[in-house]
Design a protein around this motif. Structure first.
Motif, PDB file in Angstrom:
ATOM      1  N   PHE A 193       0.490  -1.333  -0.007  1.00 63.34           N
ATOM      2  CA  PHE A 193      -0.335  -0.102  -0.095  1.00 63.34           C
ATOM      3  C   PHE A 193       0.961   1.020  -0.171  1.00 63.34           C
ATOM      4  O   PHE A 193       0.259   2.487  -0.313  1.00 63.34           O
ATOM      5  CB  PHE A 193      -0.893   0.132   1.561  1.00 63.34           C
ATOM      6  CG  PHE A 193      -1.867  -1.061   0.914  1.00 63.34           C
ATOM      7  CD1 PHE A 193      -3.258  -0.802   0.776  1.00 63.34           C
ATOM      8  CD2 PHE A 193      -2.015  -2.296   1.271  1.00 63.34           C
ATOM      9  CE1 PHE A 193      -4.052  -1.432   0.221  1.00 63.34           C
ATOM     10  CE2 PHE A 193      -2.572  -3.006   2.188  1.00 63.34           C
ATOM     11  CZ  PHE A 193      -3.883  -2.693   1.046  1.00 63.34           C
ATOM     12  N   THR A 198      -1.159   7.729   0.120  1.00 64.85           N
ATOM     13  CA  THR A 198      -2.197   7.309   0.818  1.00 64.85           C
ATOM     14  C   THR A 198      -4.211   7.368   0.763  1.00 64.85           C
ATOM     15  O   THR A 198      -4.615   7.338   1.430  1.00 64.85           O
ATOM     16  CB  THR A 198      -1.837   7.189   2.256  1.00 64.85           C
ATOM     17  OG1 THR A 198      -1.809   9.060   2.991  1.00 64.85           O
ATOM     18  CG2 THR A 198      -1.060   6.553   2.144  1.00 64.85           C
ATOM     19  N   TYR A 201      -7.387   5.705  -0.830  1.00 56.49           N
ATOM     20  CA  TYR A 201      -7.433   4.669   0.250  1.00 56.49           C
ATOM     21  C   TYR A 201      -8.716   4.795   0.825  1.00 56.49           C
ATOM     22  O   TYR A 201      -8.384   6.315   1.385  1.00 56.49           O
ATOM     23  CB  TYR A 201      -6.244   3.629   0.853  1.00 56.49           C
ATOM     24  CG  TYR A 201      -5.311   3.112   0.421  1.00 56.49           C
ATOM     25  CD1 TYR A 201      -5.054   2.629  -0.782  1.00 56.49           C
ATOM     26  CD2 TYR A 201      -4.289   3.901   0.721  1.00 56.49           C
ATOM     27  CE1 TYR A 201      -4.211   1.532  -1.497  1.00 56.49           C
ATOM     28  CE2 TYR A 201      -2.811   3.352  -0.497  1.00 56.49           C
ATOM     29  CZ  TYR A 201      -3.020   2.335  -1.181  1.00 56.49           C
ATOM     30  OH  TYR A 201      -2.527   2.079  -1.725  1.00 56.49           O
ATOM     31  N   VAL A 205      -8.244   2.330   5.735  1.00 59.51           N
ATOM     32  CA  VAL A 205      -6.788   1.704   5.747  1.00 59.51           C
ATOM     33  C   VAL A 205      -5.841   2.886   5.808  1.00 59.51           C
ATOM     34  O   VAL A 205      -4.506   2.311   6.441  1.00 59.51           O
ATOM     35  CB  VAL A 205      -6.912   1.279   3.978  1.00 59.51           C
ATOM     36  CG1 VAL A 205      -5.847   0.654   3.594  1.00 59.51           C
ATOM     37  CG2 VAL A 205      -8.036   0.389   3.798  1.00 59.51           C
TER      38      VAL A 205
END
Length: 267
Positions: A193, A198, A201, A205
């Motif tokens: 990931f 980020t 997401y 998450v």
């Protein structure tokens, strides 16, 4: 100072012994290296396939994402190269009682574990990461000056420490549950990931990969400092270093407590 010199000398001895065993299986080395290299190429190909359908992902261009992807590979590769033996703590050394040999030596237990093995397969990750970083530099999408070069080195080291800390923490659970490999593997897979921004997401998450298992600090967050001039170094690379120190202290403390709980193997 004498202690540092002693451990440097011991590390050279461990590495020399490891390379003696490595030359006995050259085919395994090259197969592993090629395997990791092509795995990374597959990930890059996936990015290109995504961007054929989506020109911009969360305000990030393909070139920027390739830099983030390459940036993620270098600290991961360093961790893979120097501390891969921690996996054996999770899978075999505790449950088989082979951790005993570390207790018999007058040497730091953690350093014994990581000194015992190098993982040459990691050169595939380091090679791909370096190629992608150099490609980004040639395209002029990365800010380059003395400060950014310095913070790049600092960030890579801090990122590698975070990878090692996460691995050490979950591997240490083996001292209580005997085999923590599946738990470690599941947690370590979250590193994938970190190769993407980020914000793409869900909130849950994002929270997990930023504050619980902080892979978000090894690539996307520090990489944004090198891509966008308005990003503050303290909020990115500075925070990464702080997380690296905190998480490593936690992991090492759990490891130390675990070694005291170690019961060896019995019938």
């Amino acid at each position: 100072m004498n202690t540092i010199k002693r451990y440097v000398r011991l590390y050279k001895v461990f590495v020399a012994q490891f390379f003696k065993s490595l030359v006995q299986s050259k085919a395994d080395f090259f197969i592993g290296l090629c395997g990791f290299f092509f795995t990374q190429i597959t990930g890059i190909a996936f990015l290109y396939l995504v961007f054929e359908q989506i020109p911009v992902l969360a305000d990030w261009s393909l070139e920027q994402l390739i830099f983030i992807y390459g940036f993620a590979q270098i600290p991961r590769g360093l961790d893979h190269l120097f501390t891969d033996n921690i996996w054996l703590v999770a899978w075999r050394l505790v449950v088989n009682g082979k951790f005993d040999r570390y207790l018999l030596r007058p040497m730091n237990l953690f350093l014994q574990v990581i000194f015992e093995k190098l993982q040459p397969d990691a050169l595939g990750e380091l090679l791909v990461g370096t190629i992608l970083i150099v490609s980004s530099l040639m395209k002029g999408i990365v800010i380059v000056d003395a400060a950014h070069v310095l913070f790049f080195v600092v960030s890579v080291i801090a990122g590698a420490v975070i990878y090692t800390a996460i691995k050490l923490l979950f591997a240490s659970f083996a001292f209580w549950i005997k085999i923590s490999g599946p738990v470690l593997y599941t947690a370590y897979q979250l590193a994938d990931f970190a190769k993407y921004p980020t914000e793409i997401y869900a909130k849950g998450v994002r929270f997990i990969i930023t504050w619980v298992i902080p892979f978000g600090f090894v690539a996307y967050l520090p990489a944004s400092y090198f891509l966008k001039p308005e990003v503050n170094v303290l909020a990115t690379v500075g925070m990464e270093c702080l997380i690296a120190v905190i998480f490593f202290v936690i992991a090492y403390t759990v490891f130390t407590i675990g070694t005291r709980a170690y019961e060896s193997a019995g019938n």
